[in-house]
Enzyme design. Structure first.
Site, mmCIF file in Angstrom:
data_model
loop_
_atom_site.group_PDB
_atom_site.id
_atom_site.type_symbol
_atom_site.label_atom_id
_atom_site.label_comp_id
_atom_site.label_asym_id
_atom_site.label_seq_id
_atom_site.Cartn_x
_atom_site.Cartn_y
_atom_site.Cartn_z
ATOM 1 N N HIS A 142 -33.154 9.092 66.432
ATOM 2 C CA HIS A 142 -34.438 9.537 66.964
ATOM 3 C C HIS A 142 -34.485 11.059 67.085
ATOM 4 O O HIS A 142 -35.404 11.721 66.606
ATOM 5 C CB HIS A 142 -34.645 8.863 68.329
ATOM 6 C CG HIS A 142 -35.941 9.214 68.980
ATOM 7 N ND1 HIS A 142 -36.047 10.245 69.894
ATOM 8 C CD2 HIS A 142 -37.168 8.698 68.834
ATOM 9 C CE1 HIS A 142 -37.307 10.324 70.280
ATOM 10 N NE2 HIS A 142 -38.009 9.392 69.667
ATOM 11 N N ARG A 173 -46.206 8.364 61.460
ATOM 12 C CA ARG A 173 -45.679 7.336 62.375
ATOM 13 C C ARG A 173 -46.569 7.346 63.610
ATOM 14 O O ARG A 173 -46.588 8.342 64.344
ATOM 15 C CB ARG A 173 -44.243 7.663 62.760
ATOM 16 C CG ARG A 173 -43.240 7.619 61.620
ATOM 17 C CD ARG A 173 -41.901 8.133 62.124
ATOM 18 N NE ARG A 173 -40.787 7.810 61.252
ATOM 19 C CZ ARG A 173 -40.192 8.675 60.439
ATOM 20 N NH1 ARG A 173 -40.623 9.917 60.375
ATOM 21 N NH2 ARG A 173 -39.164 8.314 59.713
ATOM 22 N N ARG A 209 -49.024 4.721 59.027
ATOM 23 C CA ARG A 209 -48.239 3.502 59.214
ATOM 24 C C ARG A 209 -48.659 2.835 60.516
ATOM 25 O O ARG A 209 -48.699 3.483 61.566
ATOM 26 C CB ARG A 209 -46.748 3.829 59.272
ATOM 27 C CG ARG A 209 -45.917 2.584 59.512
ATOM 28 C CD ARG A 209 -44.459 2.871 59.505
ATOM 29 N NE ARG A 209 -44.028 3.516 60.731
ATOM 30 C CZ ARG A 209 -42.791 3.930 60.939
ATOM 31 N NH1 ARG A 209 -41.901 3.810 59.991
ATOM 32 N NH2 ARG A 209 -42.455 4.498 62.081
ATOM 33 N N GLU A 248 -38.695 -1.686 53.390
ATOM 34 C CA GLU A 248 -37.534 -1.154 54.110
ATOM 35 C C GLU A 248 -36.568 -2.250 54.528
ATOM 36 O O GLU A 248 -35.588 -1.981 55.207
ATOM 37 C CB GLU A 248 -37.976 -0.293 55.308
ATOM 38 C CG GLU A 248 -39.005 -0.936 56.199
ATOM 39 C CD GLU A 248 -39.476 -0.012 57.313
ATOM 40 O OE1 GLU A 248 -38.840 1.011 57.571
ATOM 41 O OE2 GLU A 248 -40.505 -0.342 57.939
ATOM 42 N N GLY A 265 -38.901 2.762 52.640
ATOM 43 C CA GLY A 265 -38.361 3.407 53.848
ATOM 44 C C GLY A 265 -36.851 3.338 53.763
ATOM 45 O O GLY A 265 -36.228 2.344 54.143
ATOM 46 N N THR A 266 -36.276 4.404 53.233
ATOM 47 C CA THR A 266 -34.835 4.326 52.951
ATOM 48 C C THR A 266 -33.964 4.461 54.204
ATOM 49 O O THR A 266 -32.764 4.214 54.132
ATOM 50 C CB THR A 266 -34.431 5.409 51.928
ATOM 51 O OG1 THR A 266 -35.025 6.645 52.331
ATOM 52 C CG2 THR A 266 -34.916 5.047 50.539
ATOM 53 N N ASN A 267 -34.564 4.808 55.333
ATOM 54 C CA ASN A 267 -33.745 4.844 56.561
ATOM 55 C C ASN A 267 -33.365 3.418 56.954
ATOM 56 O O ASN A 267 -32.190 3.075 57.090
ATOM 57 C CB ASN A 267 -34.515 5.482 57.725
ATOM 58 C CG ASN A 267 -34.946 6.894 57.429
ATOM 59 O OD1 ASN A 267 -34.343 7.558 56.591
ATOM 60 N ND2 ASN A 267 -35.981 7.361 58.103
ATOM 61 N N ASP A 268 -34.397 2.589 57.136
ATOM 62 C CA ASP A 268 -34.097 1.212 57.507
ATOM 63 C C ASP A 268 -33.425 0.474 56.362
ATOM 64 O O ASP A 268 -32.549 -0.360 56.580
ATOM 65 C CB ASP A 268 -35.387 0.480 57.934
ATOM 66 C CG ASP A 268 -35.640 0.651 59.421
ATOM 67 O OD1 ASP A 268 -34.701 0.422 60.213
ATOM 68 O OD2 ASP A 268 -36.755 1.045 59.804
ATOM 69 N N CYS A 290 -40.286 7.363 51.604
ATOM 70 C CA CYS A 290 -40.670 8.134 52.793
ATOM 71 C C CYS A 290 -39.545 8.212 53.815
ATOM 72 O O CYS A 290 -39.738 8.706 54.913
ATOM 73 C CB CYS A 290 -41.941 7.577 53.417
ATOM 74 S SG CYS A 290 -41.746 5.897 54.009
HETATM 75 C C1 PEP Z 1 -37.605 4.317 57.213
HETATM 76 O O1 PEP Z 1 -37.163 3.330 57.771
HETATM 77 O O2 PEP Z 1 -37.100 4.783 56.174
HETATM 78 C C2 PEP Z 1 -38.775 5.042 57.734
HETATM 79 C C3 PEP Z 1 -39.319 6.035 57.062
HETATM 80 O O3 PEP Z 1 -39.257 4.658 58.940
HETATM 81 P P1 PEP Z 1 -38.586 4.984 60.342
HETATM 82 O O4 PEP Z 1 -37.611 6.068 60.130
HETATM 83 O O5 PEP Z 1 -39.695 5.351 61.231
HETATM 84 O O6 PEP Z 1 -37.954 3.673 60.726
HETATM 85 MG MG MG Z 2 -38.350 2.263 59.213
#
Ligand code: PEP
Ligand code: MG
Length: 852
Positions: free
Chosen positions: A424, A531, A587, A714, A735-738, A800
């Site tokens: 975060h 977001r 989103r 994601e 969403g490459t983070n999740d 993203c």
């Molecule tokens: C992700 O998951 O890649 C994403 C962009 O969303 P967040 O970081 O808000 O989960």
């Molecule tokens: Mg995400």
């Protein structure tokens, strides 16, 4: 390699190549071709130096035969890329007792003694490997000092100082060749990007002493300032000196140009000065690079010993490349290729001045670049009070939660003990352009006592001043000197050229009007991810949000949400107005609802008062909503399906804002994105409701509008089932983070604790939350792209996650066929440059420093 002679006299036509003889040898040949007064030089090839290291000397007599019998020589390293370094140069080879006597007559005894003395000293240290302390007691200069130093040499080595020039040269070559093979030299150059088997060439050059009876001396000159890159004649000259002594000589050295601060070379030797200046300008044009000239004046005559690429800061690198292109010396696309995109982000933020002293008290992950100084605060509330008093503050938290966002807005920098690149604090920090360090696990965070303890046990209290260097990931005590951000005309020109070459679109992730404005300032082509959840953490909205969570029925929820509607409509209207018709992808609500509920007893009591219900009800609800694994729980589209009133309200706010913004500005076609999808049916259900809201808004307002509905890919399942999902959507945004979190089964909030250990042990080549894992996550992306396009060839594809802002990941995105990447606003310039370099590289075969 075998056909290349081991040693070659550098002439205009000799077969000298940087790949065989090194950059210095090649540069000297260019200077010879320009008819500059370069002393006679012989280049030894990489192969020759390798053989020397293995004990096989080249024909030393043949090398010596290239020079007049009484010449003194120097040997300098010539690695393929000058930045890779090499062993120290050795000057005055050939000095011995006999030459000392003869030179005493020509140059004077003091000068001859000085030449001999310097040679013995550097030979002793670099060739005979004696401890430099041995010569501590020797007084500077003169025949007495020379005698003493020769005696000290003999005492230490049990040998007289070698007198034969051939023997001296052979020993020098051997020591330099072996130094290059040493482990520390190898590690040093590998850190600068040299391959493990990088070769070393050597140049043997006739010495121009710089000492003697007429005007003799040495100096360096460059035409720009190394820090700013702006035109400024820079350098020093020192009479009776050699090598680069002028630079370390302090006040004795002369300025080059006439200068109010003291005497100058321009006054002392106007003709030589004018000639060096003109030669430097010629070198700039013909070598197509800003060069530093190393020169010697011997009895009034000028000699140019060497030209090296001017050392430069990141901001100077940009200005130098742009100026070369603006002067027509290199084409603009070459200027684009010359700047390392990674360092560009340094220019967008204030930096700790490179020359400032650094008192490092802790380190962590460099999560958001730039540096800022402020007093320590340990709560979001304290950050807000500090900002209200006009006192810059650094917010310190073990980790941040959405409750801290307002505190982060108020702070000048953020430091957390936990978390990784996509935690975060890192994501919000980057979005706000706030210097941030996360996962500073070598520091102790004692928030109860409001103390921060460094690894060495130093204790810092609330109010103490620290500096966060988010570019390096270092926490510094106190307030070092800073360099301001430099988004100047050169920066803008470089990026404009980059945009002409780029073939992938770039949008920004922007949640607030400030983010959107930054995105516009950096020429982002739209918002790729807004977001929306942060909008609900505003204190004025948080209580309403909580009230909604406590509502028992659908109509009760809808009634509370109706109070949030106008606020949310305003949010979107503002974004649409700032973006002026550029695409904005919004989103829908993503996080688990319980993130909005208070966890502390005080917070729960305050909420019970606000809602006028017993505390026990609040506590019970909080407990009921707790999840074992919230990131995999009731969030994203799962909320959209089971608590649809939230998405209904958001869709209405988006559409009403669309109509309002289109009335007085460019027409808006909003993009509505559904997060955390894993099944086609989720999309069908949410789409049906959103279409219904759109139809209702159009009917109420008597005006139609377009919008695009898309899905955020994601979860691994969404990527695998993209063929089923794509026909229901206009776009798929990965969403490459999740996706990284779920592909690895690795918590993005906890991985920071052991990531550096994992990278150190080579388990992962890089933190996969930072650099896209092309092998695993990349495979899912490629499958998603291919399957999505197979059933919907028109579908827009993008990334993203945070990887969108990483130069290494852009190459993958281009190849995989994405239409655009979206990244934090402050990463936009970096990505514009990196993407352009890939496109240019593909056309020309050139490689930029970003990718080496
Ligand atoms: C992700 O998951 O890649 C994403 C962009 O969303 P967040 O970081 O808000 O989960
Ligand atoms: Mg995400």
């Amino acid at each position: 390699m075998s056909e290349i002679p081991l040693s070659t006299l550098i002439t205009a036509t000799a077969p000298i190549e940087a790949a065989n003889h090194g950059g210095r040898a090649k540069c000297l040949q260019r200077l010879v071709r320009l008819d500059l007064p370069v002393p006679r030089t012989v280049a030894l090839s990489f192969a020759a130096v390798q053989q020397v290291a293995a004990g096989e000397l080249p024909d030393i007599r043949a090398i010596l035969a290239e020079f007049s019998e009484d010449a003194l020589l120097c040997v300098r390293p010539s690695s393929e890329v000058p930045d890779w370094g090499g062993p120290s140069a050795i000057l005055n080879i050939g000095m011995n007792d006999a030459r000392y006597l003869s030179l005493s007559e020509v140059l004077g005894q003091a000068a001859a003694a000085s030449l001999y003395l310097r040679f013995v000293q550097s030979y002793a240290v670099h060739v005979a490997r004696l401890d430099p302390d041995v010569f501590d007691d020797v007084e500077d200069g003169g025949p007495d000092a020379l005698r003493e130093i020769l005696q000290a040499y003999e005492a230490e080595t049990d040998e007289v100082f070698p007198q034969d020039p051939g023997e001296q040269l052979a020993a020098v070559l051997r020591s330099m060749a072996r130094a290059w093979e040493g482990t520390s030299a190898r590690l040093l150059r590998q850190a600068k990007g040299a391959p493990a088997d990088a070769g070393l060439g050597l140049v043997v050059q006739e010495m121009i002493p710089g000492l003697g009876q007429g005007e003799c001396g040495s100096g360096v000159l460059q035409l720009v300032d190394s820090d700013s890159g702006l035109p400024q004649l820079t350098g020093r000259y020192l009479s009776q000196s050699q090598g680069r002594e002028a630079l370390g000589a302090g006040t004795e050295a002369l300025f080059l140009e006439k200068d109010a601060r003291g005497p100058s070379l321009e006054e002392l030797a106007p003709e030589a000065f004018a000639r060096i200046k003109a030669d430097a300008a010629l070198m700039r044009v013909r070598l197509r690079e800003e060069m530093q000239v190393e020169f010697v004046i011997q009895n009034g005559a000028l000699h140019i010993l060497d030209g090296v690429r001017v050392l430069r800061s990141s901001r100077a690198a940009v200005r130098i490349a742009v100026a070369l292109a603006q002067d027509g010396i290199i084409p603009p696309h070459e200027a684009v290729m010359r700047v390392d995109a990674h360092v560009l982000s340094e220019l967008l933020h204030r930096q700790v001045a490179p020359s400032a002293a650094r008192d490092v008290i802790g380190a962590g992950i460099a999560a958001s670049p730039g540096a800022a100084t402020g007093q320590l605060v340990f709560t979001a509330a304290d950050a807000q009070s500090s900002a209200a008093r006009g006192e810059p503050c650094v917010l310190v938290r073990r980790e941040t939660s959405p409750d801290d966002v307002r505190g982060m807005h108020a702070a000048v920098a953020v430091l957390t003990g936990r978390g990784g690149m996509t935690s975060h604090a890192a994501v919000i920090g980057r979005g706000l352009g706030l210097p941030s360090i996360v996962g500073a696990s070598n520091m102790t965070f004692d928030s109860r006592k409001k103390r921060l303890i460094s690894a060495s046990g130093q204790v810092f209290h609330a109010g103490d001043i620290v500096t966060i260097d988010g570019s390096r990931g270092e926490v510094l005590a106190g307030e070092p000197e800073m360099l301001e951000a430099a988004e100047d005309d050169a920066f803008q020109a470089l990026l404009a050229w980059a945009d002409e070459a780029r073939d992938i679109d770039i949008r920004a992730n922007a949640d607030t009007p400030a983010d959107a404005q930054t995105a516009r300032n950096f020429n982002a082509q739209g918002i790729g991810l807004c977001r929306t959840e942060h909008m609900f953490f505003d204190p004025g909205r948080l209580t309403v949000m909580r009230e909604m969570i406590f509502a028992e029925t659908s109509s009760g929820r809808a009634a509370v949400l109706a109070r949030l509607l106008p606020m949310q409509r305003e949010d979107f209207l503002e974004l649409f107005r700032i973006m002026e018709g550029l695409p904005v992808c919004i989103r829908l609500f993503d996080p688990p609802l319980h993130e909005f509920l208070p966890t502390s007893k005080t917070g729960q009591r305050e909420l019970s008062e606000a809602l006028d219900i017993p505390v026990s009800d609040v506590t019970r609800r909080v407990e009921e909503m707790a999840e074992y694994n919230p990131m995999l729980g009731l969030r994203g589209v799962r909320l959209g399906v089971t608590v649809p009133e939230i998405y209904d309200m958001q869709a209405r706010a988006i559409f009403e804002a669309t109509l309002l913004a289109s009335k007085d500005g460019a027409p808006v076609v909003p993009e509505v994105m559904i997060p955390l999808v894993s099944a086609k049916r989720e999309v069908e259900l949410v789409k049906a409701r959103i279409d219904a809201v759109a139809a209702a808004v159009a009917a109420e307002q008597g005006e139609s509008f377009d919008y695009r509905l898309g899905v955020m890919v994601e979860t691994p399942r969404a990527a695998l089932r993209a063929d089923e999902i794509a026909p229901h959507t206009s776009f798929l945004s990965f969403g490459t983070n999740d996706l990284t979190q779920m592909t690895y089964g690795l918590s993005r909030d906890d991985a920071g604790r052991f990531m550096s250990n994992y990278v150190q042990q080579g388990v992962f080549p890089e933190d996969p939350f930072h650099v896209l894992d092309v092998d695993g996550v990349g495979e899912l992306l490629k499958l998603g792209v291919q399957r999505g396009r197979s059933t919907n060839p028109e579908v827009t594809l993008s990334i993203c996650g945070e990887h969108g802002g990483n130069p290494e990941s852009i190459a993958f995105c281009r190849e995989a066929g994405f239409d655009y990447v979206s990244c934090s606003p402050f990463r936009v310039p970096v990505v514009r440059l990196a993407a352009a370099q890939l496109a240019i590289g593909e056309k020309t075969g050139a490689v930029s420093p970003t990718y080496t």
